[in-house]
Design an enzyme around this catalytic site. Structure first.
Site, mmCIF file in Angstrom:
data_model
loop_
_atom_site.group_PDB
_atom_site.id
_atom_site.type_symbol
_atom_site.label_atom_id
_atom_site.label_comp_id
_atom_site.label_asym_id
_atom_site.label_seq_id
_atom_site.Cartn_x
_atom_site.Cartn_y
_atom_site.Cartn_z
ATOM 1 N N SER A 135 41.021 40.786 32.503
ATOM 2 C CA SER A 135 41.666 39.560 32.029
ATOM 3 C C SER A 135 40.619 38.463 31.981
ATOM 4 O O SER A 135 39.614 38.510 32.704
ATOM 5 C CB SER A 135 42.790 39.152 32.992
ATOM 6 O OG SER A 135 43.247 37.843 32.718
ATOM 7 N N TYR A 148 45.840 36.298 41.423
ATOM 8 C CA TYR A 148 45.559 37.088 40.229
ATOM 9 C C TYR A 148 44.088 36.982 39.847
ATOM 10 O O TYR A 148 43.457 37.974 39.469
ATOM 11 C CB TYR A 148 46.452 36.600 39.092
ATOM 12 C CG TYR A 148 46.368 37.438 37.837
ATOM 13 C CD1 TYR A 148 46.682 38.791 37.858
ATOM 14 C CD2 TYR A 148 46.013 36.854 36.618
ATOM 15 C CE1 TYR A 148 46.625 39.554 36.701
ATOM 16 C CE2 TYR A 148 45.968 37.608 35.456
ATOM 17 C CZ TYR A 148 46.266 38.958 35.509
ATOM 18 O OH TYR A 148 46.214 39.707 34.352
#
Length: 253
Positions: A135, A148
């Site tokens: 990501s 995250y």
């Protein structure tokens, strides 16, 4: 002449979103795809659609991952470590350790478990590709994203380390790092509220969709065997950086 065996791809987190789109894209290239995810009904339906194999798998369980390796068999050409996800938007001072632990276990340790279990099968292929779904959160930080962000930075480090450790073997290692992707579940699972999830994408002219990322996986997996894409960052045109997002009309209709 005997028919050559089908090339095999394993995709984790294949029950929806990027994982399901990736399984379809690889099947379209002639791969026999092992669709792995926790939701049995979803992966069975997907496998039936694309002529693949459904495996119920929780990447946080060593036993479950070993069963996936057994189902995949002795030779695997492509492994897509796609299982992942985010939980919450808590600041560090309010962070729930259990949420951080869950994100790390799925995004990082899950990829570790699956890669370790399938390495013998990847080594048995004439050439193989490991694609880790990272990501843009692994390339920056933002308030409320700590758990995250930490997990995706960890996956990026795992990818780079693995590439160096496998140097000298015919196994390529790629990390694909999408920015804003609108799927049916990611933001909803993260926030637990449909209205808050929809607000993430409000007025963004054409965020990425799962098929955009799947196309990148398909491309990487079908490149000549001597070509490795170390890392590939994909964002919608509306997102110039992790912290810079244009909201409003962008394209002529």
């Amino acid at each position: 002449m005997p028919t050559p065996p089908s090339r095999l791809a394993v995709v984790t987190g294949a029950s929806s979103g990027i994982g399901a789109a990736t399984a379809r894209a690889l099947a379209g290239e002639g791969f026999r795809v092992v669709c792995a995810a926790r939701r049995t009904d979803r992966v069975e339906a997907l496998a039936a659609e694309i002529g693949g194999v459904a495996v119920t798998c929780d990447v946080t369980s060593d036993e479950s991952v070993q069963a996936l390796a057994a189902a995949a068999g002795p030779r695997v050409e492509v492994l897509v470590n796609n299982a992942g996800g985010a939980v919450g938007l808590d600041r560090v001072e309010d962070a729930a350790v259990a949420d951080w632990q869950q994100m790390y276990d799925v995004n990082v340790l899950g990829a570790l478990r699956v890669t370790r279990a399938l390495l013998p099968a990847l080594r048995a292929a004439a050439d193989a590709v490991i694609v880790n779904m990272g990501s843009t959160a692994g390339r920056g930080v933002y308030p409320g994203g700590g758990g995250y962000v930490v997990a995706k930075h960890g996956l990026r480090a795992l990818s780079e380390t693995l590439r160096q450790e496998l140097n000298g073997e015919p196994i390529r290692v790629t990390e694909i790092a999408p920015g804003m992707v609108r799927t049916e579940e990611f933001s909803l699972n993260r926030l637990g509220d449909p209205e808050r999830a929809d607000a993430i994408y409000a007025d963004v002219d054409e965020p990425l969709v799962a098929e955009d990322v799947a196309e990148a996986v398909r491309w990487v997996a079908t490149l000549p065997r001597h070509v490795n894409i170390d890392e590939l960052v994909i964002r919608p045109v509306a997102q110039a950086a992790q912290h810079q997002l244009h909201r409003g009309p962008l394209f002529d209709r």
